[in-house]
Motif scaffolding. Structure first.
Motif, short mmCIF file in Angstrom:
data_model
loop_
_atom_site.label_atom_id
_atom_site.label_comp_id
_atom_site.label_asym_id
_atom_site.label_seq_id
_atom_site.Cartn_x
_atom_site.Cartn_y
_atom_site.Cartn_z
N ARG A 1 0.94 -1.13 -0.05
CA ARG A 1 -0.06 0.04 -0.11
C ARG A 1 1.02 1.27 0.01
N VAL A 2 0.61 2.07 -0.75
CA VAL A 2 1.25 3.62 -0.85
C VAL A 2 0.71 4.25 0.24
N VAL A 3 1.51 4.76 1.01
CA VAL A 3 1.18 5.59 2.28
C VAL A 3 1.61 7.14 2.17
N TYR A 4 0.36 7.68 2.07
CA TYR A 4 0.62 9.48 1.77
C TYR A 4 0.57 10.09 3.03
N ASP A 5 1.16 11.23 2.96
CA ASP A 5 1.00 12.11 4.13
C ASP A 5 -0.38 12.82 3.95
N PRO A 6 -0.60 13.67 5.07
CA PRO A 6 -1.88 14.05 5.17
C PRO A 6 -2.47 14.66 3.86
N ILE A 7 -1.40 15.61 3.26
CA ILE A 7 -1.89 16.22 2.22
C ILE A 7 -1.56 15.83 0.86
N ILE A 8 -1.09 14.80 0.74
CA ILE A 8 -0.73 14.23 -0.69
C ILE A 8 -2.13 13.99 -1.47
N SER A 9 -3.13 13.41 -0.76
CA SER A 9 -4.33 13.12 -1.65
C SER A 9 -4.88 14.53 -1.91
N ALA A 10 -4.66 15.62 -1.58
CA ALA A 10 -5.12 16.84 -2.12
C ALA A 10 -4.62 17.36 -3.10
N VAL A 11 -3.21 16.83 -3.57
CA VAL A 11 -2.21 17.33 -4.80
C VAL A 11 -2.96 16.65 -5.89
N THR A 12 -2.73 17.46 -6.90
CA THR A 12 -3.27 17.07 -8.12
C THR A 12 -2.22 17.67 -9.24
N CYS A 13 -1.97 16.97 -10.32
CA CYS A 13 -1.22 17.48 -11.43
C CYS A 13 -1.67 17.50 -12.60
N GLY A 14 -3.17 17.59 -12.61
CA GLY A 14 -3.83 17.50 -14.05
C GLY A 14 -4.31 18.97 -14.39
N VAL A 15 -4.18 19.23 -15.32
CA VAL A 15 -4.67 20.44 -15.74
C VAL A 15 -6.13 21.02 -15.63
N PRO A 16 -6.42 21.91 -14.94
CA PRO A 16 -8.02 22.14 -14.89
C PRO A 16 -8.55 22.18 -16.24
N GLN A 17 -9.59 21.63 -16.60
CA GLN A 17 -9.97 21.62 -18.12
C GLN A 17 -11.06 22.48 -18.52
N VAL A 18 -11.79 23.15 -17.35
CA VAL A 18 -12.85 24.18 -17.61
C VAL A 18 -12.34 25.45 -17.42
N LEU A 19 -12.68 26.33 -18.39
CA LEU A 19 -12.29 27.73 -18.44
C LEU A 19 -13.57 28.62 -18.15
N PRO A 20 -13.54 29.78 -17.78
CA PRO A 20 -14.74 30.56 -17.38
C PRO A 20 -15.20 30.92 -18.79
N PRO A 21 -16.47 31.25 -19.10
CA PRO A 21 -16.96 31.57 -20.64
C PRO A 21 -16.73 32.77 -20.89
N LEU A 22 -16.06 33.81 -20.35
CA LEU A 22 -15.79 35.17 -20.70
C LEU A 22 -14.38 35.28 -19.75
N ILE A 23 -13.36 35.62 -20.62
CA ILE A 23 -12.02 35.92 -20.16
C ILE A 23 -11.51 37.14 -21.19
N LEU A 24 -11.21 38.05 -20.23
CA LEU A 24 -10.82 39.32 -20.87
C LEU A 24 -9.35 39.78 -20.43
N GLY A 25 -8.57 40.52 -21.14
CA GLY A 25 -7.18 41.14 -20.78
C GLY A 25 -6.18 40.33 -20.69
N LEU A 26 -6.25 39.05 -21.00
CA LEU A 26 -5.19 38.10 -20.98
C LEU A 26 -4.32 37.78 -22.17
N ASP A 27 -5.02 38.08 -23.17
CA ASP A 27 -4.58 37.78 -24.67
C ASP A 27 -2.96 38.32 -24.89
N GLU A 28 -2.76 39.14 -24.41
CA GLU A 28 -1.26 40.14 -24.66
C GLU A 28 -0.25 39.02 -23.84
N ALA A 29 -0.77 38.95 -22.47
CA ALA A 29 0.13 37.88 -21.56
C ALA A 29 0.12 36.69 -22.04
#
Length: 367
Positions: A144-172
């Motif tokens: 069994r892999v034993v995690y420390d208390p906060i390992i289970s809260a760590v994720t490495c996947g990219v959040p796939q949902v963007l807000p429907p309206l995004i302004l001001g970030l195109d140049e950045a």
């Protein structure tokens, strides 16, 4: 003989003392004797560590006995050199060759001890991991892999949902792509801005950009760090999990660093993008663990409220500007609503909110 030489053994102490005494006496051999003295000073802490550990572990002295024998012979050689007259050119050449050979022998001992030290460290680490693994086996014999208390809260996947309206970030976004996609010399980029200006959203938008996706494919990792930073071990285990690899049991941070390097080298045949989001100043050392490795097309994007000065000149930096009033008001209208759930808000109400509060990034309230 000085106390340091005596503590290491008669052979080493005798050679070191003889070299120091002969440097001024044997003038024509002085450069070579100075080199040998420097080599001995490098060798001294290594032999001292070995003898100390042998005593603590009650191990035989065999590993240092061979060294001391060579050093006793070397001391005899140095003593003879100090008696060679200036006019004895034939002997000078012969003893010069022998002194060079002695120096090379001592340097060879340094390399041997360094390799043995690395070997012993890895053996100890493996033994410790095996013992740890044995302790975490359940009654059915499955690991069994034993995690420390906060390992289970760590994720490495990219959040796939963007807000429907995004302004001001195109140049950045274009600036980030120019730096991380087109600049081969840039491997680390730190995006800074006050809280609520859109750093996380920009990083997410960058990861989901078609050009970025095309380059990095399945090697895009998005790690939220935040104020309560996860341990390096927790992140490394999640990286293994993200790549569908067997998740290693990690003994300590040094073990985590070794496994991180192994994973990066394993997948390093393809470009890698690692995002460390919302890094606080107290977690700068965490970032430093990820920039240790020189792997082609290995890019790191960090977002932070601080410029993280300890990262030094290896980091490129980009300062994200807050939204202008027009874009901020547009987003505020989009996410706010009146009591009748209408999205139409009179201009005087919007202006009053902005003037009274002085906030520019109110659109993040929708979260």
């Amino acid at each position: 003989m000085d106390a340091g030489g005596a503590a290491l053994g008669a052979g080493f102490g005798l050679l070191l003392e003889t070299v120091k005494e002969s440097i001024d006496k044997a003038v024509m051999f002085k450069p070579m004797l100075k080199n040998i003295e420097g080599t001995l000073e490098c060798l001294q802490p290594l032999i001292q560590d070995i003898k100390g550990l042998n005593m603590e572990l009650d191990l035989p002295e065999g590993e240092t006995t061979d060294f001391e024998s060579k050093m006793e012979q070397g001391a005899m050689l140095v003593a003879k050199c100090s008696k060679v007259g200036r006019l004895k050119f034939f002997k000078k050449r012969r003893y010069t060759d022998k002194l060079l050979e002695l120096d090379q022998t001592l340097k060879g001992l340094i390399r041997i001890l360094q390799v043995q030290g690395t070997r012993d460290t890895k053996k100890t680490l493996k033994l410790t991991r095996d013992i740890h693994t044995a302790f975490i086996k359940d009654n059915g014999g499955n690991n069994r892999v034993v995690y420390d208390p906060i390992i289970s809260a760590v994720t490495c996947g990219v959040p796939q949902v963007l807000p429907p309206l995004i302004l001001g970030l195109d140049e950045a976004l274009q600036e980030l792509k120019m730096t991380l996609l087109l600049n081969d010399d840039a491997s680390l980029l730190v995006v800074t801005a006050p809280g609520g200006c859109g750093k996380t959203l920009l990083a997410q938008k960058f990861c989901l950009d078609p050009q970025v996706q095309e380059k990095f494919k399945k090697n895009i990792f998005f790690v939220p760090v935040s104020k309560r930073s996860p341990s390096l071990s927790a992140i490394v285990q999640q990286l293994y999990k993200q790549k569908r690899q067997d998740v290693p049991v990690l003994i300590n941070e040094a073990d985590a660093t070794i496994h991180l390097e192994q994973l990066l080298n394993q997948i390093g045949g393809n470009p890698i993008l690692l995002v460390l989001d919302d890094v606080w100043p107290a977690s700068q050392s965490l970032v430093e663990n990820f920039v240790l490795f020189r792997i082609p097309d290995y890019k790191i994007l960090v977002t932070s409220r601080s410029p993280l000065p300890s990262l030094g000149p290896i980091a490129c930096r980009y300062e994200l500007n807050p939204l202008n009033d027009k874009d901020a008001m547009t987003l505020f209208r989009h996410w706010a609503s009146m009591e009748d759930e209408s999205s139409h808000i009179p201009d005087d109400v919007v202006k009053k909110v902005f003037c009274d509060s002085g906030l520019v990034c109110l659109f993040f309230l929708f979260k």
